[in-house]
Write a protein that holds these residues in place. Structure first.
Motif, PDB file in Angstrom:
ATOM      1  N   ASP A   1      -2.252  -7.246   9.594  1.00 54.87           N
ATOM      2  CA  ASP A   1      -3.626  -6.893   9.907  1.00 54.87           C
ATOM      3  C   ASP A   1      -4.622  -7.489   8.929  1.00 54.87           C
ATOM      4  N   ASP A   2      -4.199  -7.710   7.697  1.00 53.94           N
ATOM      5  CA  ASP A   2      -5.117  -8.225   6.671  1.00 53.94           C
ATOM      6  C   ASP A   2      -4.369  -9.218   5.785  1.00 53.94           C
ATOM      7  N   PRO A   3      -3.907 -10.341   6.372  1.00 52.34           N
ATOM      8  CA  PRO A   3      -3.124 -11.288   5.568  1.00 52.34           C
ATOM      9  C   PRO A   3      -3.992 -11.998   4.545  1.00 52.34           C
ATOM     10  N   LEU A   4      -3.358 -12.388   3.452  1.00 55.13           N
ATOM     11  CA  LEU A   4      -4.080 -13.132   2.424  1.00 55.13           C
ATOM     12  C   LEU A   4      -4.438 -14.519   2.945  1.00 55.13           C
ATOM     13  N   ASP A   5      -5.669 -14.931   2.715  1.00 50.11           N
ATOM     14  CA  ASP A   5      -6.057 -16.308   2.950  1.00 50.11           C
ATOM     15  C   ASP A   5      -5.850 -17.031   1.618  1.00 50.11           C
ATOM     16  N   LEU A   6      -4.729 -17.735   1.503  1.00 53.30           N
ATOM     17  CA  LEU A   6      -4.336 -18.299   0.217  1.00 53.30           C
ATOM     18  C   LEU A   6      -5.297 -19.375  -0.275  1.00 53.30           C
ATOM     19  N   GLU A   7      -5.909 -20.090   0.645  1.00 53.19           N
ATOM     20  CA  GLU A   7      -6.877 -21.098   0.223  1.00 53.19           C
ATOM     21  C   GLU A   7      -8.081 -20.441  -0.427  1.00 53.19           C
ATOM     22  N   ARG A   8      -8.520 -19.313   0.144  1.00 54.65           N
ATOM     23  CA  ARG A   8      -9.649 -18.582  -0.449  1.00 54.65           C
ATOM     24  C   ARG A   8      -9.253 -17.991  -1.804  1.00 54.65           C
ATOM     25  N   ILE A   9      -8.025 -17.491  -1.891  1.00 59.47           N
ATOM     26  CA  ILE A   9      -7.561 -16.944  -3.170  1.00 59.47           C
ATOM     27  C   ILE A   9      -7.578 -18.023  -4.243  1.00 59.47           C
TER      28      ILE A   9
ATOM     29  N   ALA B   1       8.730  -5.081  -4.180  1.00 57.48           N
ATOM     30  CA  ALA B   1       9.786  -4.710  -5.120  1.00 57.48           C
ATOM     31  C   ALA B   1      10.723  -5.882  -5.392  1.00 57.48           C
ATOM     32  N   LEU B   2      11.117  -6.605  -4.334  1.00 55.02           N
ATOM     33  CA  LEU B   2      12.043  -7.720  -4.520  1.00 55.02           C
ATOM     34  C   LEU B   2      11.399  -8.854  -5.296  1.00 55.02           C
ATOM     35  N   ALA B   3      10.118  -9.098  -5.045  1.00 53.35           N
ATOM     36  CA  ALA B   3       9.431 -10.162  -5.788  1.00 53.35           C
ATOM     37  C   ALA B   3       9.366  -9.845  -7.274  1.00 53.35           C
ATOM     38  N   ALA B   4       9.366  -8.555  -7.614  1.00 55.98           N
ATOM     39  CA  ALA B   4       9.256  -8.140  -9.017  1.00 55.98           C
ATOM     40  C   ALA B   4      10.614  -8.026  -9.705  1.00 55.98           C
ATOM     41  N   LEU B   5      11.719  -8.265  -8.987  1.00 61.81           N
ATOM     42  CA  LEU B   5      13.049  -8.198  -9.607  1.00 61.81           C
ATOM     43  C   LEU B   5      13.161  -9.278 -10.684  1.00 61.81           C
ATOM     44  N   PRO B   6      13.476  -8.910 -11.918  1.00 59.60           N
ATOM     45  CA  PRO B   6      13.608  -9.932 -12.966  1.00 59.60           C
ATOM     46  C   PRO B   6      14.823 -10.825 -12.719  1.00 59.60           C
ATOM     47  N   ALA B   7      14.715 -12.073 -13.173  1.00 61.30           N
ATOM     48  CA  ALA B   7      15.881 -12.947 -13.168  1.00 61.30           C
ATOM     49  C   ALA B   7      16.978 -12.284 -13.996  1.00 61.30           C
TER      50      ALA B   7
ATOM     51  N   ALA C   1       4.702 -10.762  -6.533  1.00 65.16           N
ATOM     52  CA  ALA C   1       4.846  -9.592  -5.660  1.00 65.16           C
ATOM     53  C   ALA C   1       3.582  -9.360  -4.830  1.00 65.16           C
ATOM     54  N   GLN C   2       2.402  -9.536  -5.434  1.00 62.13           N
ATOM     55  CA  GLN C   2       1.160  -9.332  -4.675  1.00 62.13           C
ATOM     56  C   GLN C   2       1.030 -10.372  -3.566  1.00 62.13           C
ATOM     57  N   LEU C   3       1.373 -11.606  -3.867  1.00 63.40           N
ATOM     58  CA  LEU C   3       1.297 -12.656  -2.850  1.00 63.40           C
ATOM     59  C   LEU C   3       2.295 -12.396  -1.728  1.00 63.40           C
ATOM     60  N   ALA C   4       3.503 -11.930  -2.096  1.00 56.91           N
ATOM     61  CA  ALA C   4       4.522 -11.633  -1.079  1.00 56.91           C
ATOM     62  C   ALA C   4       4.094 -10.478  -0.200  1.00 56.91           C
ATOM     63  N   ALA C   5       3.535  -9.423  -0.817  1.00 58.13           N
ATOM     64  CA  ALA C   5       3.089  -8.263  -0.039  1.00 58.13           C
ATOM     65  C   ALA C   5       1.940  -8.651   0.871  1.00 58.13           C
ATOM     66  N   GLY C   6       1.010  -9.457   0.373  1.00 60.73           N
ATOM     67  CA  GLY C   6      -0.120  -9.879   1.198  1.00 60.73           C
ATOM     68  C   GLY C   6       0.294 -10.730   2.373  1.00 60.73           C
ATOM     69  N   ALA C   7       1.344 -11.509   2.187  1.00 63.08           N
ATOM     70  CA  ALA C   7       1.805 -12.385   3.267  1.00 63.08           C
ATOM     71  C   ALA C   7       2.404 -11.601   4.425  1.00 63.08           C
ATOM     72  N   THR C   8       2.883 -10.379   4.174  1.00 69.64           N
ATOM     73  CA  THR C   8       3.519  -9.579   5.228  1.00 69.64           C
ATOM     74  C   THR C   8       2.554  -8.616   5.894  1.00 69.64           C
ATOM     75  N   ASP C   9       1.289  -8.573   5.445  1.00 65.95           N
ATOM     76  CA  ASP C   9       0.297  -7.667   6.027  1.00 65.95           C
ATOM     77  C   ASP C   9      -0.328  -8.352   7.232  1.00 65.95           C
TER      78      ASP C   9
END
Length: 841
Positions: free
Chosen positions: A175-183, A580-586, A165-173
């Motif tokens: 103005d401040d997108p996650l730099d996944l390589e740095r993460i 929220a969707l990323a956190a939906l359990p299988a 969920a954190q990765l999904a939320a960061g990808a949609t920001d």
């Protein structure tokens, strides 16, 4: 003999190695607070390593012992004696990061991360680099192999869903997108551990005991005091008597530590409070004379007097500054303290007036209020306010500088257009803290200038249109339905919005009564908010929207907005939807209307967004009756799976008409929990136990139950409660307007803390508290929670989905009208009670 050295996750996992968690270790038990802290540390470290690539963050020790079964297999095997929670969490995070990067960047990331950090590809007999306990192994392997069961309702699955969920939320920001390589770099090269490796034959448990049995620790304030007076060889006694001792009388140990941290934040916003002593010591090492050290103690003493005023606003002389400080204290957040200390210091230095700092504090209050209104109460607020002193303009008066800083960038200081949109649509009751929601309504009431004072302690938030609507309410709202809109969709879109909420001391008495009854009761109230509602002849969508519009204008007039540089557009929080969707359990699903109610949008808009923008678990969003939308398509053209078959593989049960089981549906309130919105902890609001018929809380619960339920249902409920006390259990009561009843098996005085299987609400719900049980022994063992769920599903009319083992599902009290259902429930509550009282610590 042991060897200890600092290492990184890269060094631990690279090469042919295997770390086995012994069977006698407890299962994986980290929950969201630990996940959140680790994630925030990683994000911060990733940013800081841009300037200093060698920077690391210490996360603790890892105690290892060579596996006694080590053989010439070419794989170094270790038993994890201590630190399995950290190692397991970081491995789960790598699984989530691998899956995200493979999906959104390059598929090759999957094999690369697998082979480097997660598996021993060429050693099939020792394939997993981390082997959790047997209880956790299936869930961990599901994450490792990315099967449909990945991200289930167990603790391992919850960790995977949190990081996804954190990765999904960061990808949609944008103005401040996650730099996944740095993460990734921060995770594998920046997370520093001390690896303590025992030699063969060493007593690893003695080592573990010596590492953890450290006794009372000095606080950061203690360490800094010792350092300062070590530097004051000649002036120490005089400085202590004249400066330090008065400072200690003003502030306690925790407040002193906060003072020293706040002093650092002005210059270095990235400093953590846990690093206060180290950072202050590094700064003070640049001072060379006793006079310079004494001057620092004198400065600390002056700032301590200002912090005292922040913590005790009644000691402030200026009435408007006192009012603003009191309000910000009531908001109950320390994130504004660095700025407040700076403002008071500016005034003390003659660089600002009381009116200017009061105006600056009003902008901060407005910032908090407007963020709450638009559903952004917590997003980046800490980072924003910790940096304001260093980054706000220096060429403006301090109040204008604060407003200007808060207005630019992605700080969610909502403009007027956003406030108007949000008050109509955002589920206000599910956002922010309960105390903050009540405060906003209380402050709105005060804005009317009523001469009758509001007594906040006696008031609770009331839903005018109830959360559990009667047939009469269904008929009223049914008149307002639009097109093919269902009652459930309309109700969810309105019930939790600000326009449908008010303050009253008669919450339980009103409950789900008809509007005619509520209107008569509200008309007697001296609260202006209620007088406006009582003036209406009906209460449906037009009336709720009209009141929302009026409240929006009052908010805009009371709390000034950002500068014009903030723009004039409103936003839908799609990142919240992704989280929220990323956190939906299988094995679970949600409806377009549920998602729309969560983010203050419309089901059609949600459907259009999911059809055009990739989102995690989009196939788990169905129509309200549980069917796939005819217009569903994968935004990614590479995906060709049949969503129906994928849902079935994940554990969704469909009937012969192709409708998903409603028991597996995640509603809007459960979505809010999965999205990380603050939830009210019922354990903080438990009152004294039942002590016979003379207990007024007992009487109030029974009165409400009989008022709100049919006689047979009320009697069946009371028979269950009587059986619970006969088993040895206790009854505790909530302190809200609706008097809830908790079936307590252990009180808080027990060495393991309190525990209860369920709470009963007179309005009609028997609530199972799996969310709370997940951190309370012995039901922190998911196998026991699953057994309890299985037993409860034997009751006629009860079906609780496995995907809800981390939530608070329930069933209607009407089930207890059946003698068979009551008998089975009492039997299973007896099983629960025996599990708790017979548990051996």
């Amino acid at each position: 003999m042991v060897t200890a050295q600092e290492t990184t996750l890269r060094e631990l996992l690279e090469g042919a190695k295997q770390y086995r968690v012994p069977l006698y270790q407890r299962t994986y038990s980290w929950t969201e607070p630990q996940h959140k802290r680790l994630w925030e540390d990683i994000r911060k470290l990733a940013e800081e390593r841009v300037q200093n690539p060698r920077l690391t963050h210490f996360i603790g020790s890892l105690v290892l012992a060579p596996n006694p079964t080590n053989g010439p297999a070419g794989v170094s095997q270790f038993l994890v004696v201590d630190g399995q929670q950290r190692l397991t969490t970081l491995s789960i995070l790598l699984c989530a990061l691998r899956d995200h990067r493979a999906q959104h960047e390059e598929p090759g990331h999957r094999d690369r991360i697998d082979q480097e950090y997660l598996i021993n590809k060429w050693k099939p007999a020792h394939r997993l680099k981390l082997v959790p306990t047997q209880a956790d192994r299936p869930a961990y392997e599901a994450c490792l192999e990315s099967t449909p069961q990945a991200g289930g309702s167990d603790q391992v699955g919850a960790a995977y869903r949190y990081f996804t969920a954190q990765l999904a939320a960061g990808a949609t920001d944008s103005d401040d997108p996650l730099d996944l390589e740095r993460i990734e770099d921060a995770v594998i090269s920046g997370m520093a551990l001390v690896s303590v490796v025992a030699q063969a034959g060493d007593n690893v448990y003695r080592i573990f005991e010596s590492l953890n049995n450290t006794g009372l620790k000095l606080t950061q304030a203690d360490l800094l005091r010792n350092y300062l007076f070590m530097r004051l060889e000649n002036r120490g006694e005089a400085v202590y008597d004249s400066l330090w001792f008065p400072l200690q009388k003003q502030l306690n140990s925790g407040e002193l530590e906060q003072l020293f941290w706040l002093d650092l934040i002005h210059r270095h916003p990235e400093v953590k409070q846990t690093d206060t002593y180290t950072a202050q010591q590094a700064r003070l090492n640049g001072l060379h004379t006793e006079a310079e050290i004494e001057a620092e103690v004198r400065r600390f003493c002056r700032l301590g007097g200002l912090l005292r005023i922040i913590l005790h606003p009644e000691e402030e002389g200026d009435p408007e500054v006192r009012r603003r400080l009191t309000r910000l204290n009531a908001w109950d957040t320390t994130t504004a303290h660095p700025l407040l200390l700076h403002l008071l210091d500016r005034r003390a230095q003659g660089a600002a007036t009381s009116s200017q700092i009061a105006a600056a504090m009003l902008y901060v209050e407005s910032f908090f209020v407007r963020r709450l209104v638009v559903g952004r109460a917590t997003a980046t607020v800490g980072r924003t306010l910790l940096r304001v002193v260093k980054e706000m303009p220096t060429d403006l008066p301090v109040d204008e500088a604060v407003r200007a800083y808060l207005s630019v960038g992605r700080k969610y200081y909502a403009n007027d257009a956003s406030v108007r949109d949000a008050v109509r649509s955002i589920p206000f009751y599910l956002n922010g803290r309960a105390t903050q929601r009540k405060l906003l309504l209380q402050w709105l009431e005060e804005s009317y200038g009523s001469k009758e004072p509001v007594a906040p302690d006696a008031l609770t938030i009331e839903h005018v249109m109830p959360q559990s609507p009667t047939a009469e309410w269904r008929q009223t709202l049914g008149e307002d339905l639009q097109g093919e809109e269902s009652f459930a969709e309309a109700h969810e879109s309105l019930v939790h919005t600000l326009g449908n909420l008010t303050l009253t001391g008669y919450n339980a008495e009103l409950s789900n009564s008809s509007f005619l009854v509520k209107r008569t009761q509200l008309a007697k109230s001296g609260i202006s908010l209620n007088q406006e509602i009582a003036a209406q002849k009906r209460w449906g969508r037009p009336e709720i929207h009209a009141r929302a519009d009026a409240l929006a204008e009052r908010i805009i007039a009371t709390w000034p907005g950002p500068t014009e540089e903030a723009g004039n557009r409103s936003e839908v929080p799609w990142d919240l939807m992704h989280k929220a969707l990323a956190a939906l359990p299988a094995g679970s699903w949600t409806a377009y209307g549920d998602v729309a109610a969560l983010i203050g949008s419309h089901p059609v808009s949600v459907g259009a967004r999911l059809a055009s923008h990739p989102a995690p678990n989009a196939h788990r969003v169905l129509q309200v009756e549980g069917t796939l939308s005819q217009n569903f398509r994968w935004p990614d053209p590479v995906r060709t799976e049949d969503p129906f078959e994928l849902l079935r593989a994940e554990g969704i049960e469909f009937d012969k008409y192709g409708r998903a089981s409603q028991a597996q549906r995640i509603g809007v309130e459960e979505l809010a929990h999965l999205a990380g919105m603050p939830q009210q902890d019922a354990s903080k609001h438990l009152s004294r136990p039942r002590s016979g018929r003379n207990d007024p809380l007992d009487d109030r619960f029974v009165e409400q139950l009989r008022d709100l339920q049919e006689p047979k249902v009320a009697m069946g409920t009371l028979l269950v409660l009587e059986a619970w006390t006969n088993l040895g259990g206790m009854l505790f009561y909530g302190s809200g307007g609706e008097t809830s009843c908790f079936l307590m098996a252990r009180g808080k005085e027990h060495e393991l803390g309190n525990i209860w299987p369920a709470a009963i609400y007179p309005s009609g719900k028997f609530e199972l508290v799996f969310q709370h049980l997940s951190i309370r022994p012995p039901f922190d063992d998911i196998a026991l929670r699953e057994e309890f769920r299985r037993r409860l599903n034997e009751l006629p009319g009860v079906k609780i989905a496995a995907a809800k083992l981390a939530l608070r599902p329930g069933f209607p009290l009407g089930v207890l009208e059946s003698e068979e259902a009551r008998a089975r429930l009492i039997e299973h509550l007896g099983w629960f009670y025996q599990q708790t009282v017979n548990f051996d610590v």
